[in-house]
Design an enzyme around this catalytic site. Structure first.
Site, PDB file in Angstrom:
ATOM      1  N   GLY A 241      44.455  -4.613  10.451  1.00 12.75           N
ATOM      2  CA  GLY A 241      44.050  -4.479  11.852  1.00 12.75           C
ATOM      3  C   GLY A 241      44.201  -3.077  12.400  1.00 12.75           C
TER       4      GLY A 241
ATOM      5  N   ASP B   9      28.599  12.625  -2.844  1.00 10.21           N
ATOM      6  CA  ASP B   9      29.594  11.715  -3.438  1.00 10.21           C
ATOM      7  C   ASP B   9      29.135  11.233  -4.806  1.00 10.21           C
ATOM      8  OD1 ASP B   9      31.090  11.957  -1.146  1.00 10.21           O
ATOM      9  OD2 ASP B   9      30.836   9.872  -0.486  1.00 10.21           O
TER      10      ASP B   9
ATOM     11  N   ASN C 169      29.346  16.056   2.103  1.00 11.65           N
ATOM     12  CA  ASN C 169      29.636  16.027   0.665  1.00 11.65           C
ATOM     13  C   ASN C 169      28.583  15.237  -0.096  1.00 11.65           C
ATOM     14  OD1 ASN C 169      32.089  17.374   0.875  1.00 11.65           O
ATOM     15  ND2 ASN C 169      33.302  15.496   0.962  1.00 11.65           N
TER      16      ASN C 169
ATOM     17  N   GLY D 286      31.063  12.702   2.760  1.00 11.91           N
ATOM     18  CA  GLY D 286      31.775  13.698   3.566  1.00 11.91           C
ATOM     19  C   GLY D 286      32.217  12.977   4.836  1.00 11.91           C
TER      20      GLY D 286
ATOM     21  N   THR E 152      35.167   2.746   0.653  1.00 12.35           N
ATOM     22  CA  THR E 152      34.810   4.137   0.968  1.00 12.35           C
ATOM     23  C   THR E 152      33.962   4.191   2.246  1.00 12.35           C
ATOM     24  OG1 THR E 152      34.614   4.434  -1.425  1.00 12.35           O
ATOM     25  CG2 THR E 152      33.929   6.282  -0.043  1.00 12.35           C
TER      26      THR E 152
ATOM     27  N   GLY F 257      29.183   2.511  -1.470  1.00 13.83           N
ATOM     28  CA  GLY F 257      28.868   3.846  -0.962  1.00 13.83           C
ATOM     29  C   GLY F 257      29.514   4.104   0.376  1.00 13.83           C
TER      30      GLY F 257
ATOM     31  N   ASP G  72      35.369   5.991   8.378  1.00 20.05           N
ATOM     32  CA  ASP G  72      34.364   6.827   9.055  1.00 20.05           C
ATOM     33  C   ASP G  72      33.435   5.975   9.921  1.00 20.05           C
ATOM     34  OD1 ASP G  72      35.445   8.991   7.671  1.00 20.05           O
ATOM     35  OD2 ASP G  72      34.070   8.739   5.995  1.00 20.05           O
TER      36      ASP G  72
END
Ligand code: RIB
Length: 290
Positions: A216, A12, A10, A38, A239, A278, A243
């Site tokens: 946690g 962003d 993606n 993404g 954000t 970011g 990931d």
């Protein structure tokens, strides 16, 4: 052992805001930046930054070519990313003063995988290799079936959660990596201990990593169950933290490390990620974690 990640890329669009916009309200952003993102791409980037070897399979338009270059420059194998005559997926992200986010995604090219695409992609891996998946591409159920048929080890992060996921046969998943709201949607339970117990009961052959943000992480499988604290840091932007966690966890797992060590590293990496703005750009390099 290879790692294949079939997932989203993606663009962003990130807006720093005093508060999330309310119904019928218009607010001015305090700043605006464009980042690579993404969930799929962020996780591949994190695997590469953690020192792992990953092939990323994805779909973008020519407007997103720079996303492919970004992954390639970080060491991700991008030979399975197709550039098509379709708009690249994008995300509209509000980040408030507490570093929390609210995200709208438009799938764009991420949503156009065909069965033939899946067959072509899976021809690059074999039994025992890892397949990493999220929910930002189409036809996850079909991909899960094909991957299981090939004997791949499936690591599934069902994010963002979609109602139809509950109807899939998720017993094919080897490792679930879920946050509280995703796990609640899967189990109907609301307390972390009850969630993890229910996941283990429903999926006795799978392992479950339940991430709880700053509270946690819980790990459970049929043999062991333990909790690990998160690190206490100054949050700028959450954000991509999930990931980062997943990428580091998977990279370490593919090196043959024990689950506990994988989680320790993942917790450290995610903590550093939230101190920066970011998604892709905030993922730390492994050498920063010493
Ligand atoms: O997990 C963070 C990601 O979610 C962002 O990069 C955005 O693209 C959305 O997919």
């Amino acid at each position: 052992m290879k790692i294949l990640n079939v997932g989203s890329l993606n663009i962003d669009h990130v807006y720093q805001v005093s508060h999330f916009v309310q119904p019928a309200e218009t607010i001015a952003s305090l700043s605006y930046q464009v980042f690579s993102g993404g969930k799929g791409a962020n996780q591949s980037l994190a695997i590469a930054k953690a020192g792992g070897k990953v092939m990323h399979a994805g779909r973008i338009g020519s407007d997103g070519y720079w996303l492919k270059e970004r992954l390639k420059n970080s060491g991700v194998n991008v030979s399975l990313i197709k550039v098509l005559d379709e708009p690249t997926g994008h995300a509209l992200i509000q980040v408030n003063e507490d570093g929390e986010n609210a995200i709208i995604i438009h799938g764009g090219a991420n949503e156009g995988f065909s069965e033939a695409d899946f067959d072509e992609i899976l021809a690059n891996v074999s039994k025992g290799d890892y397949l990493l998946l999220q929910n930002e591409i189409n036809d996850i159920g079909l991909l899960l079936q094909k991957a299981k048929g090939k004997g791949l080890k499936i690591i599934y992060n069902p994010a963002p959660m979609k109602p139809e996921i509950k109807d899939l046969d998720l017993s094919m998943v080897d490792i679930f990596i879920v946050n509280e709201s995703e796990a609640q949607a899967l189990t109907g339970q609301s307390q972390s201990q009850a969630i993890i117990n229910s996941m283990i009961e429903h999926y006795p052959d799978s392992a479950v990593v339940l991430t709880l943000g700053k509270a946690g992480v819980f790990y459970g499988d049929s043999m062991r169950l333990f909790f690990m604290d998160a690190l206490d840091v100054e949050v700028v932007d959450t954000t991509g933290a999930g990931d980062t966690f997943i990428g580091y966890f998977v990279a370490e797992l593919s090196r043959g490390s024990d689950i506990y060590e994988c989680l320790k590293l993942a917790v450290k990496a995610a903590a550093l990620c939230v101190t920066r703005q970011g998604a892709g750009d905030a993922i730390p390099e492994r050498k920063e974690l010493s």
